[in-house]
Design a protein around this motif. Sequence first.
Motif, short mmCIF file in Angstrom:
data_model
loop_
_atom_site.label_atom_id
_atom_site.label_comp_id
_atom_site.label_asym_id
_atom_site.label_seq_id
_atom_site.Cartn_x
_atom_site.Cartn_y
_atom_site.Cartn_z
N TYR A 117 1.01 -1.12 -0.09
CA TYR A 117 -0.06 -0.12 -0.09
C TYR A 117 0.86 1.28 0.09
N SER A 118 0.43 2.35 -0.35
CA SER A 118 1.13 3.50 -0.31
C SER A 118 0.16 4.78 0.18
N ILE A 119 0.37 5.55 0.89
CA ILE A 119 -0.36 6.98 1.19
C ILE A 119 0.70 8.11 0.95
N ALA A 120 -0.24 9.24 0.18
CA ALA A 120 0.67 10.26 0.18
C ALA A 120 -0.23 11.50 0.54
N LEU A 121 0.27 12.26 1.26
CA LEU A 121 -0.54 13.29 2.16
C LEU A 121 0.11 14.72 1.87
N PRO A 122 -0.47 15.91 1.34
CA PRO A 122 0.24 16.98 1.20
C PRO A 122 0.65 17.62 2.75
N ALA A 123 1.35 18.70 2.73
CA ALA A 123 1.84 19.15 3.79
C ALA A 123 0.72 20.01 4.64
#
Lengths: 275, 127
Positions: free
Chosen positions: A96-102
């Motif tokens: 899995y991967s998760i990307a979150l903005p600052a």
Amino acid sequence: MSVRSDRIMPMTTCLLLDDAPQSGAWNMAVDEALLAAADDRGEAAIRFYRWNEPTLSLGYFQAAADRAGHAASRDLPLVRRQSGGGALVHDRELTYSIALPATHPVTRQPPQLYRLTHDALTAALGAQGVAVRPVGCGCSDEAATSCGEAPAADSPEPFLCFARRHPLDLIAADNNGDVAAPKFVGSAQRRRRGALLQHGSLLLAKSAAAPELPGVQDVCGRDVDVAALVDAVAAQLLDSLQLAVTATAPPRETKMAAEELAAQKYSSSGWNRRR
Amino acid sequence: MKPEDLKFAKTHEWVALDGDVATVGISAFAVEALTDLVFMELPAVGKQVEPEEPMCEVESVKAVSDVYAPVAGEVIEVNESLPDNLEVLGEDPYEKGWIAKIKLAAGAGIDHLMDHAAYEKQCAEEG
């Protein structure tokens, strides 16, 4: 680097991907493109993916030469991750991967994302009768969220991620508190200008390329219903991270960035064998 | 060096100016927030750097983070013993924990850097 405290969590729009098996270069390229999209355009993403052949991924700081010490995986294709930690044999597993903005509050305390993700995986596995728990570190629950518990300088970490133990890793829960219990989930992060990428792996079953690492099937005697697990984990993460799904395919900019990264970076020995 | 004598970037790097050479490192606040550092890759001597662009990288808690260049210029020296002695970053971040010396580019501005009081205020707001 970016370091900030926790704040109230507003809703963030999110891309939700459930990808078919692809090469190591493509998989790592997509994750980097998702991090870039989070950094450049404020787009969050949750992605589940598989690998089209057994592949060894190295942690960012690992030396490619170290793979020589692990005979069973020595002939697998190699890709270097952006994230830290140990090497992974991607074979009979779900990634899995998760990307979150600052701008997302969780990026102010990045280790919290390990806990939220592993909580979702714990609940989803538990619903299928697979009991897992964090390794733990003896800290309070709150302290454990940020506990690094680095290894002692005189005890080098094992080559494979799943042979290592971090307090937030998930291990089989039916081993009477034994931290040597089989590890089922490990995760790692890359931080970029405050944006955050976390990816990790659920070991479904033992791989011939890492026969010393039993997976859920080997320990619990049952197969994970991966489709049901993906649905459950996605639902819990969308809720706990306050994300609203707006698309289930990557936008054109992200796909183009991934294509370029796969061809120019993650397929090159200059990157994969850079150390 | 005392932190009161240094300048700081919003991305938590410190700068000590001596003529046209800037000695740079990461602040005690950043070191503490990163928790246990396990790896560092120094910038290459000769590398041209720009403010807010990645200069080198560190790993902690299985997370890799960029360290950003606080000023524009050329890396002319690096603290070669640092990657093997990362505990120094926690023990003495503003002296023995220096990362690199950067020869400032012609006309390179440092006006964007904060003094210690302004940086402390930023850290308090971040938490």
